[in-house]
Enzyme design. Structure first.
Site, short mmCIF file in Angstrom:
data_model
loop_
_atom_site.label_atom_id
_atom_site.label_comp_id
_atom_site.label_asym_id
_atom_site.label_seq_id
_atom_site.Cartn_x
_atom_site.Cartn_y
_atom_site.Cartn_z
CG HIS A 1 28.70 53.50 36.03
ND1 HIS A 1 27.54 53.45 36.76
CD2 HIS A 1 29.27 54.68 36.32
CE1 HIS A 1 27.41 54.57 37.45
NE2 HIS A 1 28.45 55.33 37.21
CE LYS B 1 35.55 61.82 35.20
NZ LYS B 1 34.19 61.95 34.67
#
Ligand code: NAD
Length: 483
Positions: free
Chosen positions: A240, A331
């Site tokens: 990504h 995260k």
């Protein structure tokens, strides 16, 4: 805003893994929305194919729930949903055995486009490709869509490419990266290549640096087993963030056509300098107030897998020599927030004197949670207080532009329709994927050789302190997360 619907030809789309999480949350709702917009013409059908035992009614009930859960009530309240469910079929099938393949062959229509979505783990890609071929389910116009992860290093990605290439031409293989289907990412190309304003400034002479941040608030719970073998580098950076970097850094392609765009992206990846280990920070979230640590989430008290990464890299070509690209993803960060910021250099000389301060422009491309583009420009602060300068945003928020009731188009809607149209522009080519792994592999191998342990960081923070130092050493600052 009225969106223009481009018609597509009738199609059969087979979703291998049609009962999985991705099908339920993304693929099936995306197809429903396209159906509502009239993009499932004629006899087009969706065929779920998975190991789960379902008859067609059972599958339709499963899909009904998935659609209601993931699409706006406004769409589901109409007769559309019942009509959509009529288009659904199901085959209980084993990708590794013979079960279900004859049923699938009987079900397929002969006269329309065939698309096969591999929404299963990558270990099944080869089995599916081989069985599709053996059962004569494909012709030269058929397409396959493969999900990430595409390999875990150069060797496995190259092997996967070879397996797929033994049954399909490259022009039939759609390697999906859903970031490329986002409206804003495509808008980035429109902004760069549709305006005269930016392109002359889009280089190291005028751009101080570029930041790409993909921050997630969630941890890895539920996906721990997969994530533990992957980490942020493989899961996010190699695909990504690399794709976003390519779109920012690439030269203007001669045409907005698949190979013209992908050739330019490939050149960017190949121009990436190997990253100095001192310019990388790995992190792992520690225990938070109400949330477990990464190590608890993956049930491995000695895990060395990174849930955060920040790095500085360089694209070594004429356009970008000397301009750093800072990438950051993780995260359990402060907020779900994905953005690209192009930070332009300060004006070379201030005619307004030192009290006016130093100012520069910033172009921010926001991908999550809302999509939009903001250009920060310097103006005079209104009022009688003399020539004081202030930076204000020129804001183009899509949510506002589309209106409050609009269902923002999901990346999967766009990408699945591109598969049906046969347009590979927003999909990764085999050589792009391999070049990205060729850049990533030495970084990961370096950590393994040094038994590198990621730095702990607080849950819901902006990552480890070392990530701040990484950019501060260069007298720069990260843009805020969730600011
Ligand atoms: P999942 O475990 O929820 O579902 C897997 C599906 O594959 C199920 O329908 C299952 O029945 C089917 N399946 C498993 N073995 C099979 C076999 N031998 N024969 C036939 N069918 C079989 O997985 P998921 O989360 O839906 O992910 C699917 C793929 O998409 C994976 O490669 C994953 O990495 C990728 N992906 C998932 C997400 C996500 O948000 N879930 C995001 C990006 C990529």
């Amino acid at each position: 805003m009225v969106s223009r619907i481009i018609p597509v030809d009738p199609f059969d789309i087979v979703i291998f893994g049609g009962t999985g999480d991705l099908a339920r949350r993304k693929i099936l709702p995306a197809l429903f929305k396209r159906f509502c917009d009239g993009q499932m013409p004629g006899e087009s059908r969706i065929i779920g194919a998975a190991r789960t035992e379902f008859d067609v009614q059972g599958y339709r009930a499963f899909v009904r729930e998935a659609v209601i859960e993931n699409c706006s009530g406004r769409l589901c309240e109409t007769d559309n949903l019942a009509a959509f469910l009529e288009r659904l079929h199901y085959v209980t099938l084993d990708a590794r055995g013979e079960k279900g393949w004859d049923d699938l062959t009987t079900l397929m229509q002969t006269t329309c486009i065939r698309a096969f979505y591999f929404s299963v783990g990558p270990s099944l890609f080869g089995d599916l490709a081989e069985r599709l071929h053996r059962h004569n389910l494909t012709d030269e116009d058929s397409r396959i869509v493969v999900e990430k992860p595409f390999g875990r290093d150069l060797e496995t990605a190259a092997r996967l490419n070879r397996v797929l290439a033994s049954h399909f031409n490259e022009g039939q293989i759609y390697r999906i990266d859903h970031y490329l289907g986002k409206e804003t990412v495509q808008n980035l190309m429109a902004v760069r290549f549709g305006n005269m304003l930016f392109e002359p400034l889009w280089n190291s002479q005028y751009v101080d640096h570029i930041q790409i941040t993909v921050a997630e608030e969630v941890g890895v719970a539920g996906r721990g087993a997969y994530y533990e073998k992957s980490g942020a580098m493989r899961d996010m950076v190699q695909n990504h963030l690399m794709q976003l970097l390519c779109l920012i850094a690439m030269e203007p392609p001669a045409k907005f056509e698949p190979d013209a765009v992908r050739d330019e992206k490939l050149k960017v990846i190949r121009a990436l300098e190997p990253v100095d280990p001192h310019h990388i920070v790995r992190g792992q979230y520690a225990i938070g107030d109400d949330v477990p640590s990464y190590r608890e989430d993956v049930d491995n008290s000695r895990s060395k897998t990174e849930s955060f990464i920040a790095l500085r890299c360089h694209v070594t070509n004429w356009r970008w020599a000397g301009t750093p690209f800072y990438l950051r993803t993780g995260k359990r960060l402060k907020a779900r927030d994905s953005q690209i910021t192009v930070v332009f250099k300060d004006a070379p000389h201030s005619i307004f004197g030192p009290e006016a301060g130093r100012h520069h422009n910033e172009l921010t491309i926001q991908l999550q949670p809302d999509e939009g583009i903001t250009l920060c420009v310097t103006i005079k602060e209104p009022g009688p207080g003399g020539m004081r300068l202030v930076d204000v945003p020129l804001d183009m928020s899509f949510a506002e532009a589309l209106g409050p009731d609009a269902d923002a188009p999901d990346a999967y809607e766009r990408l699945i329709m591109d598969v049906i149209r046969g347009n590979q522009t927003l999909f990764m080519r085999n050589d792009e994927v391999e070049a990205a792994w060729a850049w990533t592999d030495p970084i990961i191998k370096g950590w393994e050789a040094r038994s590198d342990v990621p730095k702990p960081y607080d849950a819901f923070s902006t990552g480890p302190d070392d990530a701040k130092l990484l950019i501060r050493r260069d007298r720069r600052e990260w843009r805020g997360i969730g600011a």
